[in-house]
Design a protein around this motif. Structure first.
Motif, PDB file in Angstrom:
ATOM      1  N   HIS A   1      37.444  53.107  49.261  1.00 19.19           N
ATOM      2  CA  HIS A   1      37.979  53.351  47.928  1.00 19.19           C
ATOM      3  C   HIS A   1      39.386  52.789  47.747  1.00 19.19           C
ATOM      4  O   HIS A   1      39.938  52.866  46.651  1.00 19.19           O
ATOM      5  CB  HIS A   1      37.974  54.855  47.630  1.00 19.19           C
ATOM      6  CG  HIS A   1      38.730  55.664  48.630  1.00 19.19           C
ATOM      7  ND1 HIS A   1      38.263  55.885  49.900  1.00 19.19           N
ATOM      8  CD2 HIS A   1      39.921  56.298  48.555  1.00 19.19           C
ATOM      9  CE1 HIS A   1      39.131  56.626  50.570  1.00 19.19           C
ATOM     10  NE2 HIS A   1      40.144  56.884  49.781  1.00 19.19           N
ATOM     11  N   CYS A   2      39.954  52.215  48.810  1.00 17.80           N
ATOM     12  CA  CYS A   2      41.262  51.558  48.695  1.00 17.80           C
ATOM     13  C   CYS A   2      41.115  50.078  48.364  1.00 17.80           C
ATOM     14  O   CYS A   2      42.119  49.373  48.227  1.00 17.80           O
ATOM     15  CB  CYS A   2      42.051  51.714  49.994  1.00 17.80           C
ATOM     16  SG  CYS A   2      42.498  53.421  50.371  1.00 17.80           S
ATOM     17  N   GLN A   3      39.881  49.602  48.279  1.00 13.33           N
ATOM     18  CA  GLN A   3      39.654  48.198  47.964  1.00 13.33           C
ATOM     19  C   GLN A   3      39.054  48.066  46.562  1.00 13.33           C
ATOM     20  O   GLN A   3      39.467  48.766  45.653  1.00 13.33           O
ATOM     21  CB  GLN A   3      38.786  47.561  49.043  1.00 13.33           C
ATOM     22  CG  GLN A   3      39.487  47.511  50.399  1.00 13.33           C
ATOM     23  CD  GLN A   3      38.773  46.662  51.406  1.00 13.33           C
ATOM     24  OE1 GLN A   3      38.036  45.732  51.076  1.00 13.33           O
ATOM     25  NE2 GLN A   3      38.974  46.971  52.685  1.00 13.33           N
ATOM     26  N   LEU A   4      38.088  47.175  46.381  1.00  9.86           N
ATOM     27  CA  LEU A   4      37.584  46.876  45.040  1.00  9.86           C
ATOM     28  C   LEU A   4      36.959  48.100  44.372  1.00  9.86           C
ATOM     29  O   LEU A   4      36.105  48.763  44.966  1.00  9.86           O
ATOM     30  CB  LEU A   4      36.548  45.756  45.106  1.00  9.86           C
ATOM     31  CG  LEU A   4      37.062  44.361  45.440  1.00  9.86           C
ATOM     32  CD1 LEU A   4      35.896  43.386  45.561  1.00  9.86           C
ATOM     33  CD2 LEU A   4      38.048  43.878  44.387  1.00  9.86           C
ATOM     34  N   PRO A   5      37.354  48.396  43.135  1.00  8.00           N
ATOM     35  CA  PRO A   5      36.766  49.518  42.388  1.00  8.00           C
ATOM     36  C   PRO A   5      35.478  49.074  41.705  1.00  8.00           C
ATOM     37  O   PRO A   5      35.131  47.886  41.719  1.00  8.00           O
ATOM     38  CB  PRO A   5      37.857  49.826  41.359  1.00  8.00           C
ATOM     39  CG  PRO A   5      38.457  48.477  41.066  1.00  8.00           C
ATOM     40  CD  PRO A   5      38.437  47.735  42.378  1.00  8.00           C
ATOM     41  N   PRO A   6      34.745  49.982  41.081  1.00  8.27           N
ATOM     42  CA  PRO A   6      33.543  49.587  40.340  1.00  8.27           C
ATOM     43  C   PRO A   6      33.907  48.769  39.108  1.00  8.27           C
ATOM     44  O   PRO A   6      35.017  48.868  38.582  1.00  8.27           O
ATOM     45  CB  PRO A   6      32.909  50.931  39.945  1.00  8.27           C
ATOM     46  CG  PRO A   6      34.057  51.887  39.929  1.00  8.27           C
ATOM     47  CD  PRO A   6      34.963  51.431  41.035  1.00  8.27           C
ATOM     48  N   THR A   7      32.963  47.966  38.664  1.00  4.83           N
ATOM     49  CA  THR A   7      33.171  47.156  37.458  1.00  4.83           C
ATOM     50  C   THR A   7      32.790  47.973  36.236  1.00  4.83           C
ATOM     51  O   THR A   7      31.624  48.338  36.054  1.00  4.83           O
ATOM     52  CB  THR A   7      32.323  45.872  37.509  1.00  4.83           C
ATOM     53  OG1 THR A   7      32.706  45.109  38.666  1.00  4.83           O
ATOM     54  CG2 THR A   7      32.543  45.036  36.256  1.00  4.83           C
ATOM     55  N   ILE A   8      33.764  48.271  35.397  1.00  5.49           N
ATOM     56  CA  ILE A   8      33.532  49.053  34.174  1.00  5.49           C
ATOM     57  C   ILE A   8      33.872  48.155  32.983  1.00  5.49           C
ATOM     58  O   ILE A   8      35.026  47.766  32.795  1.00  5.49           O
ATOM     59  CB  ILE A   8      34.403  50.323  34.132  1.00  5.49           C
ATOM     60  CG1 ILE A   8      34.275  51.122  35.429  1.00  5.49           C
ATOM     61  CG2 ILE A   8      34.035  51.175  32.926  1.00  5.49           C
ATOM     62  CD1 ILE A   8      32.920  51.684  35.675  1.00  5.49           C
ATOM     63  N   LYS A   9      32.880  47.815  32.184  1.00  2.00           N
ATOM     64  CA  LYS A   9      33.098  46.917  31.053  1.00  2.00           C
ATOM     65  C   LYS A   9      33.557  47.657  29.799  1.00  2.00           C
ATOM     66  O   LYS A   9      34.140  47.061  28.905  1.00  2.00           O
ATOM     67  CB  LYS A   9      31.818  46.130  30.767  1.00  2.00           C
ATOM     68  CG  LYS A   9      31.409  45.208  31.905  1.00  2.00           C
ATOM     69  CD  LYS A   9      30.162  44.416  31.561  1.00  2.00           C
ATOM     70  CE  LYS A   9      29.781  43.480  32.701  1.00  2.00           C
ATOM     71  NZ  LYS A   9      28.557  42.710  32.378  1.00  2.00           N
ATOM     72  N   CYS A  10      33.267  48.937  29.736  1.00  2.00           N
ATOM     73  CA  CYS A  10      33.648  49.740  28.576  1.00  2.00           C
ATOM     74  C   CYS A  10      34.982  50.440  28.863  1.00  2.00           C
ATOM     75  O   CYS A  10      35.054  51.318  29.733  1.00  2.00           O
ATOM     76  CB  CYS A  10      32.563  50.767  28.249  1.00  2.00           C
ATOM     77  SG  CYS A  10      32.970  51.852  26.860  1.00  2.00           S
ATOM     78  N   ILE A  11      36.025  50.039  28.143  1.00  2.00           N
ATOM     79  CA  ILE A  11      37.361  50.600  28.368  1.00  2.00           C
ATOM     80  C   ILE A  11      37.377  52.100  28.099  1.00  2.00           C
ATOM     81  O   ILE A  11      37.980  52.881  28.842  1.00  2.00           O
ATOM     82  CB  ILE A  11      38.398  49.885  27.482  1.00  2.00           C
ATOM     83  CG1 ILE A  11      38.481  48.404  27.878  1.00  2.00           C
ATOM     84  CG2 ILE A  11      39.767  50.548  27.622  1.00  2.00           C
ATOM     85  CD1 ILE A  11      39.426  47.601  27.017  1.00  2.00           C
ATOM     86  N   GLU A  12      36.698  52.521  27.060  1.00  2.00           N
ATOM     87  CA  GLU A  12      36.675  53.949  26.714  1.00  2.00           C
ATOM     88  C   GLU A  12      36.013  54.768  27.818  1.00  2.00           C
ATOM     89  O   GLU A  12      36.493  55.851  28.171  1.00  2.00           O
ATOM     90  CB  GLU A  12      35.939  54.148  25.391  1.00  2.00           C
ATOM     91  CG  GLU A  12      35.928  55.592  24.922  1.00  2.00           C
ATOM     92  CD  GLU A  12      35.208  55.778  23.601  1.00  2.00           C
ATOM     93  OE1 GLU A  12      35.068  56.926  23.164  1.00  2.00           O
ATOM     94  OE2 GLU A  12      34.779  54.755  23.000  1.00  2.00           O
ATOM     95  N   ALA A  13      34.911  54.232  28.368  1.00  2.00           N
ATOM     96  CA  ALA A  13      34.224  54.936  29.451  1.00  2.00           C
ATOM     97  C   ALA A  13      35.122  55.036  30.681  1.00  2.00           C
ATOM     98  O   ALA A  13      35.150  56.071  31.358  1.00  2.00           O
ATOM     99  CB  ALA A  13      32.931  54.220  29.805  1.00  2.00           C
ATOM    100  N   ALA A  14      35.868  53.976  30.954  1.00  2.00           N
ATOM    101  CA  ALA A  14      36.783  53.990  32.095  1.00  2.00           C
ATOM    102  C   ALA A  14      37.867  55.044  31.898  1.00  2.00           C
ATOM    103  O   ALA A  14      38.192  55.798  32.821  1.00  2.00           O
ATOM    104  CB  ALA A  14      37.397  52.608  32.278  1.00  2.00           C
TER     105      ALA A  14
END
Length: 265
Positions: free
Chosen positions: A185-198
């Protein structure tokens, strides 16, 4: 259980999966991407572990295609009879449109009988496929496949857990008694395309939550094989409480590359 790892996460996931099979008859192995699932499944197959790959066959690589549920289903000895029954049902259904009432009633009775036999064959094939597999491999989303409905696993391994959406993780977790996360979890995070969801929390993974709230379950793999000690030092101090160590071969490889580069200047 939770493993916080760097590049070695997949090797450790494979090792732990393999060792768990000495105690358990079958495990479920999942990841966010098809690529990750295929990579782990390939390595397990290379070790002689029977793997059943669940998911869309068009998303599976060439090597693992022969291990997909659909391909194994069609290769089962009982499939020839099942295919013949399905063909007969289709043909009888087409002929019924031009038949008399009494003929249609007789045909319906015959079709119902054939469907019962087809169901028996499908159950038999499925049981044979699952009883012969030590590892069931799928993406997190594909673990919701109809063929896995009602099936239970003692252990679930999730690779790339630090890049997996929490909602996707829960799809697979519902089928297991315990879960082992492999990721960093200190490296690449998940890809979230929806800013509101993030902003509403989707960007925080389940692995992050467990690492923050259940630190006693975290196991850090401290030896890394990619970088020289001097290159690794910043990351070690900033993210890993200065606990990382460079493997001897990583140091030797770095020196070798440096000498080769200098010689070519």
């Amino acid at each position: 259980d939770l493993h916080s790892t760097s590049r070695r996460q997949r090797q450790m996931c494979i090792r732990d999966s393999y060792e768990t099979l000495h105690r358990e008859n079958q495990v479920l192995v999942c990841a966010q991407s098809n690529t990750a699932v295929d990579w782990i499944a390939e390595k397990l197959v290379d070790r002689g572990v029977p793997v059943l790959r669940i998911g869309n066959p068009s998303r599976v690589n060439d090597k693992m295609f022969s291990f997909t549920y659909e391909r194994r289903f069609e290769e089962h000895p009982a499939y020839t009879e099942l295919w013949g029954i399905r063909k007969s049902i289709r043909e009888m259904g087409n002929r019924m449109r031009k038949s008399s009432y009494s003929e249609r009633e007789a045909a319906r009775s015959r079709i119902n009988h054939l469907r019962e036999r087809a169901t028996e064959l499908e159950i038999q094939i499925n049981e044979d496929l699952f009883s012969g597999a030590r590892v069931i491999a799928s993406t997190l989303v594909s673990s919701n496949h109809r063929i896995l409905t009602g099936r239970r696993f003692t252990t679930l391994f999730i690779d790339e857990a630090a890049q997996a959406l929490e909602a996707a993780c829960w799809i697979a977790i519902r089928k297991a008694d315990r879960v082992i996360f492999a990721g960093d979890h200190c490296q690449l995070p998940p890809t979230i395309k929806c800013i509101e969801a993030a902003r509403n929390g989707l960007e925080q993974t389940l692995m992050e939550k467990v690492a923050a709230n259940k630190q006693e379950t975290v196991s850090l793999l401290k030896v890394q094989y990619r970088m020289h000690q001097s290159i690794m030092q910043f990351s070690s101090e900033w993210f890993y409480q200065d606990e990382l160590q460079a493997a001897p071969e990583a140091v030797s490889y770095t020196h070798l590359r440096a000498h080769e580069t200098a010689a070519n200047l």
